[in-house]
Design a protein around this motif. Sequence first.
Motif, short mmCIF file in Angstrom:
data_model
loop_
_atom_site.label_atom_id
_atom_site.label_comp_id
_atom_site.label_asym_id
_atom_site.label_seq_id
_atom_site.Cartn_x
_atom_site.Cartn_y
_atom_site.Cartn_z
N ILE A 74 0.83 -1.20 0.00
CA ILE A 74 0.00 0.00 0.00
C ILE A 74 0.87 1.26 0.00
N ALA A 75 1.94 1.25 0.79
CA ALA A 75 2.84 2.41 0.82
C ALA A 75 3.47 2.64 -0.55
N GLY A 76 3.87 1.56 -1.21
CA GLY A 76 4.44 1.67 -2.55
C GLY A 76 3.43 2.17 -3.55
N LEU A 77 2.17 1.75 -3.39
CA LEU A 77 1.09 2.22 -4.26
C LEU A 77 0.96 3.75 -4.18
N LEU A 78 0.93 4.27 -2.95
CA LEU A 78 0.77 5.71 -2.75
C LEU A 78 1.99 6.48 -3.27
N VAL A 79 3.18 5.99 -2.94
CA VAL A 79 4.41 6.68 -3.34
C VAL A 79 4.55 6.70 -4.86
N SER A 80 4.29 5.57 -5.51
CA SER A 80 4.47 5.50 -6.96
C SER A 80 3.48 6.43 -7.67
N GLY A 81 2.21 6.35 -7.28
CA GLY A 81 1.20 7.16 -7.94
C GLY A 81 1.43 8.65 -7.76
N ILE A 82 1.68 9.06 -6.52
CA ILE A 82 1.88 10.49 -6.24
C ILE A 82 3.13 11.02 -6.91
N SER A 83 4.22 10.26 -6.87
CA SER A 83 5.47 10.74 -7.46
C SER A 83 5.38 10.86 -8.98
#
Length: 361
Positions: A74-83
């Motif tokens: 989930i953390a990777g999902l948020l980081v990838s999308g936002i970045s």
Amino acid sequence: MNALIEIFKLFFHLGLVAFGGPAAHIAMIHREVVDKRKWMDEKHFLDLIGATSLIPGPNSTEMVIHCGYHRGGIAGLLVSGISFILPACVLTGFLAYLYTIAFKFPHFETYMIGIKPVVIILIFQAIQKLWKKAITAYELAVVSVIVFLLGFSGIGEFYSLLLGTCVGFVILKFKKPSSINSIALPAIFWVFAKIGSILFGSGYVLIAYLQDEIVENRAWLTSSQIADAIAIGQFTPGPVLSTSTFIGYLLAGGWGAVAASAGIFLPSFIFVVLLNPIIPKMRNSKNFSLVLDSVNAASIGLMAYALIPLAKVSFPSPTGSITFILTLILLWKFPKISSLKLVSFGIISGVALTELGTLIS
């Protein structure tokens, strides 16, 4: 933590350099994620591409979110999308700020007329490319034409798409029964969240939804301003849906840009979280495949209908008509020219022809 930093660096970099539309974006992601970093194998990457086609939202952004989820949860999902989204939204927001200031200059609106015919040509190009993939049978061509005609009925883009999809599904199922200026921020967020939740197909389908929701239903902006926003979305790297940032800024300044951006991209994060665990089942569903075929065909019809309001603001102007012809000549001479260069040419042509018209008169 190291994985999240790696995810951020990769997708922030792609967000800065990803020109060329969803297909080009996905090719870049494939090279980085599969070929260079070996985060997943070829088969799983193809599964993700197929899955993103079954849900609304921007395909390349959803691929980024899938890859981040695969690598870092989930953390990777948020980081990838936002970045990935952030560079395009920030740059588009800055251009929106300059756009509002530029209206104080004489003839600015006339200068911008050169962008409109270029956007028409870009949509034609997108339809031409997508038609080959989406319209694989005459029944799907019928669906596309039905949705195009429904655009003139006034029932709205969502209902046109829904009706076209249902008609296409029934036809295909019958044919192959056993085969496969200050606007309230909550209002801005809701409108773009709704669009992000039902946006199938290419980012260019966004134009039809914006015309329906922003221009015709609410009269927040004009067709001319929507065309400018789409052009700016082409001018910047990253997802074309960063166009929402530009429109949000025009509607309510900086916070409007944030509300529009959050609204249109949030559904993609939710869809990926819900979709990722059930991708294998969806891949094997024959009914889902028929629905997907129908949605894609209906999206082509929406894209074609989106040309109508753009033509109305482009061709009555001599500058728009001449720019359209010049752009066609440029494309004939250099068929692989980028969207960025075409939009730049449209701006230069608009300025030059406007100044020339002033000198003559």
